[in-house]
Design a protein around this motif. Structure first.
Motif, PDB file in Angstrom:
ATOM      1  N   PHE A   1     -12.918  -1.946   1.751  1.00 56.88           N
ATOM      2  CA  PHE A   1     -12.201  -2.758   1.572  1.00 56.88           C
ATOM      3  C   PHE A   1     -11.835  -2.447   0.402  1.00 56.88           C
ATOM      4  O   PHE A   1     -11.366  -1.864  -0.334  1.00 56.88           O
ATOM      5  N   GLY A   2     -13.011  -2.767  -0.769  1.00 53.48           N
ATOM      6  CA  GLY A   2     -13.515  -2.480  -1.573  1.00 53.48           C
ATOM      7  C   GLY A   2     -13.221  -1.331  -2.798  1.00 53.48           C
ATOM      8  O   GLY A   2     -12.542  -2.022  -3.759  1.00 53.48           O
ATOM      9  N   ILE A   3     -13.420  -0.462  -2.277  1.00 52.34           N
ATOM     10  CA  ILE A   3     -13.208   1.197  -2.915  1.00 52.34           C
ATOM     11  C   ILE A   3     -10.976   1.477  -3.066  1.00 52.34           C
ATOM     12  O   ILE A   3     -11.098   2.736  -3.157  1.00 52.34           O
ATOM     13  N   SER A   4     -10.640   0.435  -1.940  1.00 50.98           N
ATOM     14  CA  SER A   4      -9.039   1.017  -1.723  1.00 50.98           C
ATOM     15  C   SER A   4      -8.641   0.192  -2.833  1.00 50.98           C
ATOM     16  O   SER A   4      -9.531  -1.150  -3.162  1.00 50.98           O
ATOM     17  N   GLU A   5      -7.705   0.118  -3.374  1.00 50.68           N
ATOM     18  CA  GLU A   5      -7.442  -0.165  -4.194  1.00 50.68           C
ATOM     19  C   GLU A   5      -6.254  -1.804  -4.080  1.00 50.68           C
ATOM     20  O   GLU A   5      -6.480  -2.397  -5.012  1.00 50.68           O
ATOM     21  N   SER A   6      -6.055  -2.097  -2.907  1.00 47.12           N
ATOM     22  CA  SER A   6      -6.613  -3.863  -2.627  1.00 47.12           C
ATOM     23  C   SER A   6      -7.591  -5.282  -2.667  1.00 47.12           C
ATOM     24  O   SER A   6      -7.259  -5.321  -3.350  1.00 47.12           O
ATOM     25  N   GLY A   7      -8.273  -4.009  -2.263  1.00 45.24           N
ATOM     26  CA  GLY A   7     -10.026  -4.626  -2.575  1.00 45.24           C
ATOM     27  C   GLY A   7      -9.898  -4.113  -3.950  1.00 45.24           C
ATOM     28  O   GLY A   7     -10.601  -5.601  -4.629  1.00 45.24           O
TER      29      GLY A   7
ATOM     30  N   ALA B   1      -7.528   1.233   6.640  1.00 43.32           N
ATOM     31  CA  ALA B   1      -8.006   1.264   8.612  1.00 43.32           C
ATOM     32  C   ALA B   1      -9.383   1.407   8.938  1.00 43.32           C
ATOM     33  O   ALA B   1      -9.550   0.986   9.887  1.00 43.32           O
ATOM     34  N   ALA B   2      -9.664   2.310   7.494  1.00 46.26           N
ATOM     35  CA  ALA B   2     -11.285   2.064   7.748  1.00 46.26           C
ATOM     36  C   ALA B   2     -11.835   1.408   8.162  1.00 46.26           C
ATOM     37  O   ALA B   2     -12.339   0.454   8.634  1.00 46.26           O
ATOM     38  N   ALA B   3     -11.715   0.139   7.299  1.00 43.64           N
ATOM     39  CA  ALA B   3     -12.168  -1.164   6.957  1.00 43.64           C
ATOM     40  C   ALA B   3     -11.854  -1.779   8.300  1.00 43.64           C
ATOM     41  O   ALA B   3     -12.565  -2.570   8.648  1.00 43.64           O
ATOM     42  N   VAL B   4     -11.106  -1.858   8.690  1.00 39.13           N
ATOM     43  CA  VAL B   4     -10.545  -2.710   9.599  1.00 39.13           C
ATOM     44  C   VAL B   4     -11.282  -1.828  10.856  1.00 39.13           C
ATOM     45  O   VAL B   4     -11.729  -3.367  12.071  1.00 39.13           O
ATOM     46  N   ALA B   5     -11.033  -1.304  11.370  1.00 36.76           N
ATOM     47  CA  ALA B   5     -11.842  -0.159  12.570  1.00 36.76           C
ATOM     48  C   ALA B   5     -13.426  -0.566  12.801  1.00 36.76           C
ATOM     49  O   ALA B   5     -14.052  -1.052  13.801  1.00 36.76           O
ATOM     50  N   LEU B   6     -13.676  -0.257  10.975  1.00 35.85           N
ATOM     51  CA  LEU B   6     -15.084  -0.841  11.162  1.00 35.85           C
ATOM     52  C   LEU B   6     -15.895  -2.239  10.968  1.00 35.85           C
ATOM     53  O   LEU B   6     -16.443  -2.852  12.529  1.00 35.85           O
ATOM     54  N   LEU B   7     -14.641  -3.138  10.824  1.00 42.85           N
ATOM     55  CA  LEU B   7     -14.429  -4.306  11.089  1.00 42.85           C
ATOM     56  C   LEU B   7     -15.146  -4.535  13.218  1.00 42.85           C
ATOM     57  O   LEU B   7     -15.301  -5.815  13.271  1.00 42.85           O
TER      58      LEU B   7
ATOM     59  N   VAL C   1       0.460  -1.195  -0.548  1.00 41.21           N
ATOM     60  CA  VAL C   1       0.041  -0.457  -0.074  1.00 41.21           C
ATOM     61  C   VAL C   1       1.201   0.751   0.171  1.00 41.21           C
ATOM     62  O   VAL C   1       1.834   1.202   0.865  1.00 41.21           O
ATOM     63  N   ASN C   2       0.806   2.526  -0.755  1.00 45.08           N
ATOM     64  CA  ASN C   2       1.593   3.469  -1.561  1.00 45.08           C
ATOM     65  C   ASN C   2       0.895   4.640  -0.695  1.00 45.08           C
ATOM     66  O   ASN C   2       1.634   5.637   0.471  1.00 45.08           O
ATOM     67  N   SER C   3      -0.368   5.270  -1.337  1.00 49.10           N
ATOM     68  CA  SER C   3      -0.874   5.992  -0.758  1.00 49.10           C
ATOM     69  C   SER C   3      -1.105   6.198   0.748  1.00 49.10           C
ATOM     70  O   SER C   3      -1.378   5.236   1.234  1.00 49.10           O
ATOM     71  N   SER C   4      -1.142   7.386   1.213  1.00 47.52           N
ATOM     72  CA  SER C   4      -2.557   7.363   2.497  1.00 47.52           C
ATOM     73  C   SER C   4      -3.549   7.223   2.639  1.00 47.52           C
ATOM     74  O   SER C   4      -3.531   6.700   3.718  1.00 47.52           O
ATOM     75  N   ALA C   5      -3.714   7.955   1.082  1.00 43.74           N
ATOM     76  CA  ALA C   5      -5.736   7.144   1.809  1.00 43.74           C
ATOM     77  C   ALA C   5      -5.744   6.028   1.263  1.00 43.74           C
ATOM     78  O   ALA C   5      -6.871   5.701   2.403  1.00 43.74           O
TER      79      ALA C   5
END
Length: 127
Positions: free
Chosen positions: A58-64, A19-25, A9-13
């Motif tokens: 998570f789906g809107i993140s680059e990893s997702g 991090a938000a996905a993990v926090a929501l989980l 993961v490169n970008s801070s966004a």
């Protein structure tokens, strides 16, 4: 020799989205236990809403996006598979069962022969 690239993961966004996905989980599981006094409907509702929100973030993140692209590619590849006809599947299943039976019989006979050889002939023990 092929070089393997490790993608991080490169970008801070993107890091913030993960991090938000993990926090929501985690928040969903915490809410499930905190809302135990309000009843099962509120508990499960909070958990499901938080899990859905975590999946969306998570789906809107680059990893997702990469995971979804991988899933689409995998689905496309399964569409290319030529599945055997019913007759072929039954024949292959019968071959496997026959092989397993023959192998089990062979191993049982080998075991009994070695048992007879060692215990009866060599050691002289009688069962």
């Amino acid at each position: 020799m092929a070089t393997s690239e490790v993608q991080t993961v490169n970008s801070s966004a993107d890091k913030a989205k993960l991090a938000a996905a993990v926090a929501l989980l985690i928040g969903g599981f915490v809410a499930f236990y905190l809302f135990s006094a309000q009843g099962a409907l509120v508990q499960w509702g909070a958990l499901i809403v938080a899990l859905i929100a975590a999946v969306v973030v998570f789906g809107i993140s680059e990893s997702g996006k990469r995971l979804l692209a991988f899933g689409r590619d995998a689905w496309r590849e399964t569409q290319k598979v030529v599945w055997p006809a019913r007759k072929e599947a039954i024949q292959m299943t019968a071959y496997v069962f026959a092989f397993v039976f023959v192998m089990a019989l062979f191993l049982w006979l080998t075991d009994k022969t070695l048992e007879w050889l060692f215990y009866d002939l060599i050691l002289g023990w009688r069962n």
